[in-house]
Write a protein that holds these residues in place. Structure first.
Motif, PDB file in Angstrom:
ATOM      1  N   UNK A 298      21.413  36.956  10.595  1.00  0.00           N
ATOM      2  CA  UNK A 298      21.812  37.267  11.964  1.00  0.00           C
ATOM      3  C   UNK A 298      23.060  38.121  12.028  1.00  0.00           C
TER       4      UNK A 298
ATOM      5  N   UNK B 291      24.467  29.987  18.127  1.00  0.00           N
ATOM      6  CA  UNK B 291      24.662  29.884  19.585  1.00  0.00           C
ATOM      7  C   UNK B 291      23.398  29.429  20.292  1.00  0.00           C
ATOM      8  N   UNK B 292      22.263  29.627  19.635  1.00  0.00           N
ATOM      9  CA  UNK B 292      21.015  29.211  20.284  1.00  0.00           C
ATOM     10  C   UNK B 292      20.926  27.705  20.431  1.00  0.00           C
ATOM     11  N   UNK B 293      21.627  27.024  19.504  1.00  0.00           N
ATOM     12  CA  UNK B 293      21.537  25.569  19.519  1.00  0.00           C
ATOM     13  C   UNK B 293      22.616  24.910  20.367  1.00  0.00           C
ATOM     14  N   UNK B 295      24.759  23.593  23.357  1.00  0.00           N
ATOM     15  CA  UNK B 295      24.290  23.001  24.598  1.00  0.00           C
ATOM     16  C   UNK B 295      24.411  23.981  25.766  1.00  0.00           C
TER      17      UNK B 295
ATOM     18  N   UNK D 285      15.653  32.696  22.691  1.00  0.00           N
ATOM     19  CA  UNK D 285      15.303  31.508  21.928  1.00  0.00           C
ATOM     20  C   UNK D 285      16.310  30.367  22.016  1.00  0.00           C
ATOM     21  N   UNK D 286      17.093  30.337  23.118  1.00  0.00           N
ATOM     22  CA  UNK D 286      18.022  29.217  23.247  1.00  0.00           C
ATOM     23  C   UNK D 286      17.237  27.908  23.270  1.00  0.00           C
ATOM     24  N   UNK D 287      17.818  26.903  22.623  1.00  0.00           N
ATOM     25  CA  UNK D 287      17.169  25.575  22.598  1.00  0.00           C
ATOM     26  C   UNK D 287      17.102  25.017  23.997  1.00  0.00           C
ATOM     27  N   UNK D 288      18.268  25.066  24.635  1.00  0.00           N
ATOM     28  CA  UNK D 288      18.426  24.359  25.879  1.00  0.00           C
ATOM     29  C   UNK D 288      18.170  25.254  27.103  1.00  0.00           C
TER      30      UNK D 288
END
Lengths: 322, 322, 322, 322, 322
Positions: A298, B291-293, B295, D285-288
């Protein structure tokens, strides 16, 4: 409205005379009558026609107004129409008119739609009797000279208006303003030309070749007025010509600026298109894309994307597109 | 079609006379014959040719019509062609024609393709016998004057049409309309110029230098008509010149507006390209994108994207692009 | 400021004379007085008016300055106004003026606002007495010739300026500079034309037809000056005409370059749009997209994308868009 | 090629005469010889030169052809060159020439490169002997009149061509066609002007002032031809002027349409950029991203996207961009 | 450099004479001296001045060269300056000059900066003694005719250059080339006009009205040269006018092509924007997007995308955008 009605003898004021005595004084060869009217009514002009024995057509013209500048001979008299110009407060040209009848020993002027007066002309003429002695021709000249002298500040203001526009013509973003002002200036120049050009032709006949008797003694004075008008006309021609060029230049500047905006658009579009293409590639859902699993994949990808963007940015910058 | 056929003596109407008597009255030196035709046929004109002794070529011209305005001498007669103009309801100029034959003691007019008549001219002339006594020259003048006087409202309407266009020329989005109206106006001015300019030259020869005998007594009247035409011609020149400038200005305005649209396009494109690039980046499938993970990753991302968009929007706004 | 005041006899210098003796020498028919002033004051000019017996209007013109170039007759004298041109260091034209009064046996010149002097003219004239013997006409010619000769380097510099612009007019990216320089050049040409054209008309009357007595013996010399002015005027006309064409050409070049930028933009946009579309397709989340699971899916996809891009690149290149 | 060679007496045909007898008949003052040639060879012209005693330079001109229209006097003869115009089937103007030598009692015409003949002119002249009696001047007029009369249908076709172009000038998408046709029309007008304008000047000298002896009796006829040419010339000027304006208008229309295409492009680009940006956001692709898990998330998202698009579409529509 | 120096008697060559004998032969009224120089030095011209008794100013002009074309009278002599034109190999116009002094019984020519000679003129003149007998006027004519005849191939080449440009003016992609060639052509036309137009005016005075004695017998010849120049001048005017129109047309073509590129860009951008938008939608990460799980979802999606693209492609094609 009658302003003055004065009889002179040997260049000196004899008396303010009543209108109905005009014909008596005009009949005396040693007298000279000078009458000034302002926005004369039909009746006033008819009285004058009778007293001075003016030609019907000339009086009709004076009555109707809105003539073009001209100098016409009727027998041994002259009928002259001049335009008076004033720059109004709203920066528009106000056009007034003065009609002058000049015979062997009289001058009658009628001023219409103008705030300018000729009191100074009469005052100066009365101060210097040797001038008035020259008769109607000289008074006609003095009135014309007064009108034409007042053209100069106006032509100056047109010139300085043009200079102001010119100063801004190559400045980015001023094109709309420039074109509007150029158009407005062009209109004013056209109005002024219509006051000057016909008069130029007409006065040219008051010196040099065959000259009406009334003006014969004052030829050199009329040449002087002619010369002033010639100069004004020359300046107007230059302004007109320059406005034409300026409008063309303006169009070029518009096109140039548009071109610059286009280039800038192209450059930014390219940079973001590259970014988006990269992101699109790594957003594909192929199973087997090893770089996606790398630990530094990334940041490296981001780094690559920004490096390419920066490289493009620099290149466009150097090419003058940004 | 015969409209009037009248003999006059000493400026007073003698009688309506039959066509076949014309030559008798014309032969009497103390008489004056004034005939008015309208859309005359070949035969009518031939009869007139014989009665008045007109020149073959002039009659041929009158028959064929569609001549350019002119004034021609044939011996001691004059043949004049004038154009009559009417503004039609559909805002087009209708061009008619009046052909006038004027000899020492007769005037013959033939009006073609026009609804305007000259009854008023005859009525006024008959009311004031001292005018008619001046003979053919005066009647010729009176007819010309009537025709030319009717040019003024038309030239006024052209001027006001131009003014209407000018009022809208700097208004956004009116360019297509303006250019069409300017073009239509230009055409009308050209039509009118073709009626005025040749006549101006021709009438110039009816005063001043050598003048045809018929017109010799009425020189000052013809100078007056000449003066009117000169004024009309001057106005037409100004309109023409102004139309030329206005078309150039119009082009500049088109280019300016295009530039503005381009800028706006560039600005919005930039904003959305930025949005899309951001979204593209976070849409990549790298495993390790911490950053995708987070919250609050999504809202922060959205916030960032909208902040940047808003910042760009403000900047473009201030730069005048939006 | 008085520069010289010399009396001559038979072409030879008699003496530097005091100003108050001028009228005595002018009264002697065998003498010739040649006075040179510079930026003369009101008082100096009044003294000269009295000594030489000059006409009031001419002196007034000389006092006020800023006349247009002209040659006027006052009785047997001539009053000539010429413009003196200098190219200033900042590449602008400085316009000075010289007023010349020439009578049967005197010449008076007054130079205003110019650093150029006429000492060389006097020196040469004194070296060759047979020339000075020809009198005022020859001195007038010599002064005019000196003024006009100094026009040539200026017109040359205008021509070479034009050539410099022309060399760059078809070069990409120089349009803004070109249009500014063309506009500046146009202005200089207009200034110069105003110095040349009226003089051309005026000098035309000093040879050929009726010629003022002062100049009668020197007609062929004045024809020579006339010829020089004619040539300069012709060059100025050509420059003017060429500037007009160059401005049009410039606009075409601007449009052409814009078109090229547009094409380039279109080409790159197309290439990246294709890339992005491909990436978008394989970024879709359909379950059943077999190529996503292939081992070589990703490299093949990349290869395909770059092949298509490269193909487009080549095609655009060949079409001249890139 | 000899077409006719006829001798006339008192306006009546005497006989077809052989070429070698021409000089005999020309020597008889009561005879009149009228010869018509077509594409004459060098030898034929030399024979004519000897028989009629023509001037060497005139014959040389006739031989070489491609002269500009002109009328030249050689002693008591006249040499006239006129252009004959035909509209070819491919819509181009074919220019032929007729050279006419007219002496006191002869007329020789030589027609080159044109299919038009003058048989009708001779036939009519022979039918009406009183016309032929007027001699060479009248025949010259009759030939000129025939040539000039054939200009009218051509000028009419140019006018109607212009009208056709004008009808389409404001129609979208016809600009390329219009500009090509305008350019072609301009060329034809230029060709025609070169045939008309010099002839106009030349014929002007055949009536009014000093007129060559040959034409003295037919002045009024030449004035008639002059008048026709004047009219044609006026129409050509108008067409030329209108073409100039139409080209400018065309450019404005091109720019206007481009602007419209740009606006449409901008509008659609904006709509799809918005769609893509939305899709990009929900493709991150954010988780939240809670809305992704909502049951109606997808349809709501689609609905939102299409609503925004539709809103934009409506707005652009109302703004006239779509 | 002296080329020839020959004395003639009765049109026949007497002898090549030494330069110092010229004045003797010129003094003999029955002799005629014809001298040809080439790039004469100061000294050579001074010798000639003395031998022929030429006017100082004319010799000065000849020495300095670079005069405008002109014909000047000095007493009973004539001084003529003509420009000689050659098309150089690099397609530029080379301008040379020939100065001709013609007196009652002599002609002196000095050719400068040109490779063209006049040997043919002398040879022909010597072959036909009856021509030479006409004296200086005829020789002057013969030289002028030779110079002017050489203008024709040049004006032809300018015309064919214009035709070549015109053939390409409506061809896509040739605008830059066209505008450059039009500009270069314009320059050549201007150069040529400066050679032709002043000469046209000057030669006009050698026939018709008052004509210098030297040329009186050859008036018809000079009219012929005048006529040639008139024709050349007319062609140059047409070329100039056509270039002006062509430049305007060129600009329209540039704008039209730009518009076409813009349309094509818009079309492709639209097609790919649609593709990308679709892909973006199905690339969203909503949980509940049933079509993603369909077996034929992917191929149907691809099919849909390509159908829409193809539909748009067809529509744009039909609209003429692609």
């Amino acid at each position: 409205m009658l302003i003055n009605c004065v009889a002179y003898q040997n260049g000196r004021k004899l008396a303010d005379i009543p209108v109905e005595d005009i014909s008596d004084y005009v009949a005396r060869e040693d007298c000279f009558v000078w009458v000034a009217l302002r926005d004369a009514t039909f009746d006033e002009l008819q009285v004058m026609r009778v007293e001075f024995g003016l030609h019907e057509l000339a009086v009709e013209d004076a009555q109707r107004g809105h003539q073009r500048p001209k100098i016409e001979e009727y027998g041994d008299s002259i009928f002259a129409v001049l335009k008076m110009l004033e720059m109004r407060e709203d920066d528009e040209l106000a056009v007034g008119e003065v009609d002058i009848f000049a015979g062997p020993n009289f001058v009658l002027s009628n001023r219409q739609g103008s705030t300018q007066d000729f009191l100074g002309v009469r005052a100066r003429a009365e101060r210097e009797p040797y001038l008035l002695k020259q008769g109607a021709g000289f008074v006609l000249y003095a009135l014309m000279d007064a009108v034409v002298d007042r053209y100069f500040p106006i032509v100056d203001s047109l010139e300085s208006e043009l200079e102001q526009i010119e100063e801004r013509i190559f400045i980015r973003g001023s094109q709309r303003d420039s074109i509007q002002r150029l158009y407005a200036l062009k209109r004013k120049v056209m109005v002024m030309r219509h006051c000057v050009a016909p008069l130029l032709d007409a006065i040219g006949k008051l010196h040099g070749g065959r000259v009406p008797a009334v003006c014969a003694n004052s030829q050199e004075y009329f040449r002087d007025v002619h010369d002033h008008l010639y100069r004004i006309n020359g300046i107007l021609d230059t302004i007109r010509d320059t406005i034409g060029t300026a409008i063309q230049v303006n169009l070029s500047m518009v096109a140039l600026e548009e071109g610059e905006v286009n280039k800038r658009l192209a450059a930014w579009a390219a940079i973001f298109a590259v970014l988006t293409a990269f992101a699109g590639i790594w957003g594909m859902n192929f199973k087997n894309m090893p770089e996606l699993d790398w630990r530094w994949g990334y940041p490296v990808a981001l780094g690559l994307m920004f490096s390419v963007s920066f490289y493009l940015y620099r290149r466009f910058r150097r090419a003058g597109w940004l």
